[in-house]
Write a protein that holds these residues in place. Structure first.
Motif, PDB file in Angstrom:
ATOM      1  N   TRP A 178      56.393  23.926   2.074  1.00 40.37           N
ATOM      2  CA  TRP A 178      55.772  22.826   1.335  1.00 40.37           C
ATOM      3  C   TRP A 178      54.281  22.823   1.635  1.00 40.37           C
ATOM      4  CZ3 TRP A 178      57.993  22.278   6.037  1.00 40.37           C
ATOM      5  CH2 TRP A 178      57.406  21.427   6.987  1.00 40.37           C
ATOM      6  N   HIS A 179      53.501  22.384   0.677  1.00 39.88           N
ATOM      7  CA  HIS A 179      52.055  22.295   0.907  1.00 39.88           C
ATOM      8  C   HIS A 179      51.410  21.384  -0.128  1.00 39.88           C
ATOM      9  CE1 HIS A 179      51.011  25.177  -2.382  1.00 39.88           C
ATOM     10  NE2 HIS A 179      52.068  25.871  -1.980  1.00 39.88           N
ATOM     11  N   ALA A 180      50.169  21.025   0.146  1.00 44.55           N
ATOM     12  CA  ALA A 180      49.413  20.151  -0.744  1.00 44.55           C
ATOM     13  C   ALA A 180      48.970  20.914  -1.983  1.00 44.55           C
ATOM     14  CB  ALA A 180      48.199  19.594  -0.009  1.00 44.55           C
ATOM     15  N   ASP A 181      48.628  20.144  -3.022  1.00 44.12           N
ATOM     16  CA  ASP A 181      48.088  20.779  -4.216  1.00 44.12           C
ATOM     17  C   ASP A 181      46.580  20.960  -4.063  1.00 44.12           C
ATOM     18  OD1 ASP A 181      46.903  18.296  -4.699  1.00 44.12           O
ATOM     19  OD2 ASP A 181      48.235  17.785  -6.374  1.00 44.12           O
ATOM     20  N   ALA A 182      45.922  21.364  -5.129  1.00 43.03           N
ATOM     21  CA  ALA A 182      44.500  21.689  -5.052  1.00 43.03           C
ATOM     22  C   ALA A 182      43.628  20.467  -4.778  1.00 43.03           C
ATOM     23  CB  ALA A 182      44.046  22.367  -6.345  1.00 43.03           C
ATOM     24  N   VAL A 234      50.900  28.945  -5.006  1.00 42.86           N
ATOM     25  CA  VAL A 234      49.454  28.949  -5.202  1.00 42.86           C
ATOM     26  C   VAL A 234      48.799  28.566  -3.882  1.00 42.86           C
ATOM     27  CG1 VAL A 234      49.520  28.431  -7.659  1.00 42.86           C
ATOM     28  CG2 VAL A 234      49.454  26.559  -6.007  1.00 42.86           C
ATOM     29  N   GLU A 235      47.591  29.041  -3.688  1.00 45.83           N
ATOM     30  CA  GLU A 235      46.887  28.717  -2.450  1.00 45.83           C
ATOM     31  C   GLU A 235      46.438  27.246  -2.474  1.00 45.83           C
ATOM     32  OE1 GLU A 235      43.785  31.265  -1.117  1.00 45.83           O
ATOM     33  OE2 GLU A 235      44.877  33.110  -1.620  1.00 45.83           O
ATOM     34  N   PRO A 236      46.700  26.524  -1.391  1.00 48.84           N
ATOM     35  CA  PRO A 236      46.204  25.151  -1.299  1.00 48.84           C
ATOM     36  C   PRO A 236      44.722  25.142  -0.939  1.00 48.84           C
ATOM     37  CG  PRO A 236      47.342  25.738   0.704  1.00 48.84           C
ATOM     38  CD  PRO A 236      47.473  26.926  -0.213  1.00 48.84           C
ATOM     39  N   ALA A 237      44.156  23.946  -0.951  1.00 50.42           N
ATOM     40  CA  ALA A 237      42.747  23.791  -0.610  1.00 50.42           C
ATOM     41  C   ALA A 237      42.606  22.967   0.662  1.00 50.42           C
ATOM     42  CB  ALA A 237      42.013  23.087  -1.758  1.00 50.42           C
ATOM     43  N   PRO A 238      41.474  23.072   1.361  1.00 49.96           N
ATOM     44  CA  PRO A 238      41.221  22.151   2.473  1.00 49.96           C
ATOM     45  C   PRO A 238      41.073  20.734   1.937  1.00 49.96           C
ATOM     46  CG  PRO A 238      39.259  23.426   1.969  1.00 49.96           C
ATOM     47  CD  PRO A 238      40.360  24.005   1.151  1.00 49.96           C
ATOM     48  N   ALA A 271      36.909  14.278   8.878  1.00 47.07           N
ATOM     49  CA  ALA A 271      38.315  14.036   8.542  1.00 47.07           C
ATOM     50  C   ALA A 271      38.997  15.259   7.941  1.00 47.07           C
ATOM     51  CB  ALA A 271      38.410  12.865   7.556  1.00 47.07           C
ATOM     52  N   TRP A 272      38.404  16.446   8.079  1.00 45.29           N
ATOM     53  CA  TRP A 272      38.871  17.611   7.341  1.00 45.29           C
ATOM     54  C   TRP A 272      39.992  18.372   8.044  1.00 45.29           C
ATOM     55  CZ3 TRP A 272      37.522  18.904   2.453  1.00 45.29           C
ATOM     56  CH2 TRP A 272      36.407  18.241   1.910  1.00 45.29           C
ATOM     57  N   ARG A 273      40.929  18.835   7.227  1.00 44.93           N
ATOM     58  CA  ARG A 273      41.938  19.803   7.637  1.00 44.93           C
ATOM     59  C   ARG A 273      41.710  21.081   6.847  1.00 44.93           C
ATOM     60  NH1 ARG A 273      47.324  19.991   9.075  1.00 44.93           N
ATOM     61  NH2 ARG A 273      46.171  21.295  10.537  1.00 44.93           N
ATOM     62  N   PRO A 274      41.845  22.253   7.477  1.00 46.21           N
ATOM     63  CA  PRO A 274      41.732  23.500   6.716  1.00 46.21           C
ATOM     64  C   PRO A 274      42.937  23.678   5.800  1.00 46.21           C
ATOM     65  CG  PRO A 274      42.450  23.938   8.961  1.00 46.21           C
ATOM     66  CD  PRO A 274      42.131  22.479   8.896  1.00 46.21           C
ATOM     67  N   ALA A 275      42.787  24.489   4.782  1.00 43.90           N
ATOM     68  CA  ALA A 275      43.907  24.789   3.889  1.00 43.90           C
ATOM     69  C   ALA A 275      45.049  25.395   4.687  1.00 43.90           C
ATOM     70  CB  ALA A 275      43.460  25.758   2.798  1.00 43.90           C
ATOM     71  N   HIS A 276      46.286  24.995   4.363  1.00 39.73           N
ATOM     72  CA  HIS A 276      47.427  25.508   5.127  1.00 39.73           C
ATOM     73  C   HIS A 276      48.726  25.384   4.352  1.00 39.73           C
ATOM     74  CE1 HIS A 276      47.006  21.205   6.072  1.00 39.73           C
ATOM     75  NE2 HIS A 276      48.324  21.177   6.191  1.00 39.73           N
ATOM     76  N   LEU A 277      49.660  26.245   4.702  1.00 41.43           N
ATOM     77  CA  LEU A 277      51.035  26.205   4.217  1.00 41.43           C
ATOM     78  C   LEU A 277      51.921  25.684   5.344  1.00 41.43           C
ATOM     79  CD1 LEU A 277      51.217  29.805   2.662  1.00 41.43           C
ATOM     80  CD2 LEU A 277      50.714  27.679   1.431  1.00 41.43           C
TER      81      LEU A 277
END
Length: 298
Positions: free
Chosen positions: A161-165, A198-202, A222-228
């Motif tokens: 699972w991962h976030a969208d763009a 698809v690749e997620p975004a930070p 408050a940033w998180r790097p892109a991740h799966l």
């Protein structure tokens, strides 16, 4: 982890309170009632935690005004439903390190507050559920699940699972299909799997609630790097929970959740047609006397 907020400035953000309350309700659905902890264990953990807080108060000579501000902030964390977010961002990575320090197989990472079980089954080779016009660079992932004894693990589950763009997770933000970018893949007899996503975004964790107030007051980002996100499981082996990261992300070195490890870095390659491909495999530890109950798969 999400941290339902957009990844760029100037766009609408989801309500931290709505996101936090969804995460809190999701956590409440998990089974915790069966945990038996001795009074001695509770006393040791709670006593040391309080002693550490007392040491901070003495070291920094906390004023009553600061103490009252702390109480008000703790109340707001609960009102915003952000305890899962707070604990998973700033505490869980240490719990994960302690509980997996014995492992010889693949490294893990934090789960975060937005895992949902029973994502749709896609077989050994399939595409994660997504919208027809899902933004993001197409990513083809091949891999294999093996045991620390070297044997391939057919029938292993790879939950992805991962976030969208925009940094949103399905079921924790409005107007996203229920199982968007959530899927379960089952390895073939050789332990192999292939996944298209698809690749997620930070993105940033929510900043309009209590956690955002802490971040602003402390001058943090408050940033998180892109991740799966993945959970990998097989009978007789320890459950592996991990986050996988992309090289070159500006927040790999200063992730707000302190969850990045070198072993979790991917190596996607351009295919020349606007897509990327990568290979990343998992080695699961056999269940042993050292295995914490929470990481055992029957």
């Amino acid at each position: 982890m999400t941290e339902n907020s957009v990844h760029t400035d100037g766009q609408d953000t989801a309500s931290a309170r709505a996101s936090g309350q969804s995460a809190t309700e999701s956590f409440r659905k998990k089974q915790h009632a069966g945990l038996q902890v001795s009074q001695e264990r509770v006393s040791a953990l709670a006593g040391d935690a309080l002693a550490a807080i007392h040491d901070v108060i003495r070291k920094h000579e906390m004023t009553y005004e600061e103490y009252d501000a702390l109480k008000a902030w703790l109340i707001q964390v609960g009102e915003d439903g952000e305890w899962p977010l707070f604990l998973d961002v700033w505490v869980e990575h240490v719990v994960e390190d302690v509980n997996t320090s014995h492992r010889e197989g693949s490294k893990g990472s934090i789960e975060g507050p937005y895992y949902v079980p029973d994502a749709p089954e896609q077989g050994a080779r399939g595409t994660i559920p997504m919208r027809e016009d899902e933004p993001g660079t197409p990513l083809h992932w091949t891999g294999q699940v093996t045991s620390t004894d070297g044997s391939p693990l057919g029938g292993a589950k790879v939950e992805l699972w991962h976030a969208d763009a925009d940094g949103f997770y399905s079921q924790f933000a409005p107007d996203i299909p229920e199982w968007n970018l959530r899927g379960t893949f089952t390895s073939d007899e050789e332990g192999r799997f292939e996944i298209d996503t698809v690749e997620p975004a930070p993105y940033q964790i929510p900043t309009d609630g209590a956690c955002g107030k802490l971040i602003a007051a402390a001058g943090w980002h408050a940033w998180r790097p892109a991740h799966l996100h993945v959970k990998v499981s097989a009978p007789g082996h320890e459950l592996l929970t991990a986050q996988l990261y992309f090289p070159g992300d500006p927040h790999n070195e200063d992730d707000i959740a302190s969850a990045v490890k070198p072993e979790l870095m991917l190596d996607p390659q351009d295919t020349g047609d606007g897509k990327r491909t990568m290979d990343y495999s998992f080695v699961l530890d056999l269940v042993s006397d050292e295995t914490p109950a929470a990481t055992t798969v029957a």
